[in-house]
Each structure stands twice: as C-alpha cells, then as structure tokens.
Enzyme design. Structure first.
Site, PDB file in Angstrom:
ATOM      1  CE1 TYR A 150      -3.459   2.679   0.786  1.00 38.88           C
ATOM      2  CE2 TYR A 150      -2.319   3.437   2.471  1.00 38.88           C
ATOM      3  CZ  TYR A 150      -3.485   3.556   1.682  1.00 38.88           C
ATOM      4  OH  TYR A 150      -3.932   4.541   1.960  1.00 38.88           O
ATOM      5  CD  GLU A 163      -8.505   8.117   5.118  1.00 38.44           C
ATOM      6  OE1 GLU A 163      -8.392   8.014   6.436  1.00 38.44           O
ATOM      7  OE2 GLU A 163      -7.444   7.470   4.726  1.00 38.44           O
ATOM      8  CD1 TRP A 207      -4.280   2.162   5.638  1.00 37.49           C
ATOM      9  CD2 TRP A 207      -6.397   2.602   5.458  1.00 37.49           C
ATOM     10  NE1 TRP A 207      -4.618   1.767   4.196  1.00 37.49           N
ATOM     11  CE2 TRP A 207      -5.890   2.181   4.029  1.00 37.49           C
ATOM     12  CE3 TRP A 207      -7.755   3.121   5.607  1.00 37.49           C
ATOM     13  CZ2 TRP A 207      -6.725   2.358   2.827  1.00 37.49           C
ATOM     14  CZ3 TRP A 207      -8.565   3.155   4.436  1.00 37.49           C
ATOM     15  CH2 TRP A 207      -7.921   2.968   3.282  1.00 37.49           C
TER      16      TRP A 207
END
Length: 209
Positions: free
Chosen positions: A29, A51, A59
């Site tokens: 990522y 988000e 996350w």
C-alpha cells in the site's frame, strides 16, 4: 529544528515510513498507492468514504476489508450508491465483511448524493478536491501534523455542501493518501518517486480558463 521522522527498514533493505512496520500489508500500500496523486473520481470517492469508516479504527482494519467494501458498495460508483435505499442499509448492516456501523453506512450513501451534486458544480470531484492542494513550501514537516489549514478549509467546504464524516483529520488523511501532499518521511525510499510523479501530474482543471 525538529527531529527527523523515524524510518523502518523493510526486509528488502530499503527505508520506508515507520508506519509500515505495523503489518506486512502496509508495504505494498505504501509503495504503490499512498501519496501518489489521484485524479479518478471513483477512487477519490472510495477513499474519502473509507477514511470515514476508519474513524475510531485503524487503517489496517479498513485495508483488510477493502475488497469487501468495494463489493458491498458497488465499487464505490457514487452514481449507483446514491440510489441505495433502506433495504441496502439493512443489507450492509448484515455484511460481516465490512464495518457494520449504521451512521457510517448511511453517511457513505448520503455522501454519494453529495458527490453527484459536486460533479455538477465543479465538473469532477478531482477538480474540486485539487483546489485545496497546499503549496509545497507551506507544508508541515512530513507526518508531524494530523490537520492542515487546507484540510480544515476542505472539510468546511464539504460540510457546507452537506457531506458527513469529513472532519479535518479525516480529510487530511485523505489528502495524504491521494497525493495532495507528499507526506512520505525524508529518507523514505518512496518520497522521491512520489515527488517525481507529482511533478508530472496534470492537476484537474489546471488547463481550464
């Protein structure tokens, strides 16, 4: 002078932002997505939704469920999601593959409608969001702040248009991830690469009269 942001040396020997140390899934990522500029409306809408879902979570949790979110929210096509109704909300609340939070689910659907309105106003989500790109010389030292004047302004602009779950911290994380700022740490192997891509990136609406 502030202390340098700590780095993480990955198994390949290359230094990365320290947060990559949390899980191996972060490396890909970080190297392929985080901080690279994005002008595709679907990806921008997906990220600002995710988000919002991350609020109060990590996350890592959201990234692990991202493919499930994409399936549940029809690949975050906001024109499709905007048509979701109460039956879809109940379907999503039963989907163990995503974060089953009624308020966040309803906010994502609500924001899809606002996204359609924003496209009519600005031409695209990208054209609107990239108006809030900070001048590089005005940016804080990498990974030293969780909000910025620009994220506060973008949050306010979105809220004025009816968006939900778009506070300044959520919006700043969105801006970091979508490349509106290059927040890779000094010394991170990806920082120069991201900056090179940002230099060549055509800002949406920049050629408009």
């Amino acid at each position: 002078m502030p202390a340098p942001t700590p780095l993480f040396t990955a198994p390949d020997g290359r230094p990365r932002c320290f947060w990559c140390a949390a899980t191996p899934e972060y490396l890909r990522y970080h190297d392929e997505e985080w901080g690279f500029p994005v002008a595709e409306d679907r990806r921008l809408f997906e990220k600002i939704c995710l988000e919002g879902f991350q609020s109060g979570l990590s996350w890592r949790t959201i990234l692990a469920k991202r493919e499930n979110f994409r399936a549940a929210f029809r690949n975050f096509d906001f024109n499709v999601v905007a048509e979701f109704g109460s039956e879809d909300v109940e379907r999503l609340l039963l989907d163990a593959g995503i974060v089953r939070h009624r308020g966040k689910i309803e906010a994502a659907i609500h924001n899809a409608g606002r996204a359609r309105e924003l496209v009519r106003e600005a031409g695209s989500l990208a054209a609107f969001f990239w108006r809030f790109e900070p001048a590089p010389e005005a940016a804080a030292e990498p990974q030293t702040v969780s909000t910025s004047p620009e994220s506060v302004a973008l949050s306010k602009a979105l809220k004025q248009r009816g968006w939900k779950f778009v506070g300044p911290t959520t919006v700043y994380a969105f801006m970091q991830a979508m490349g509106l700022v290059n927040d890779h740490a000094a010394g991170c192997a990806a920082r120069a690469e991201v900056e090179q891509v940002r230099q060549a990136f055509q800002r949406p609406g920049s050629s408009a009269s």
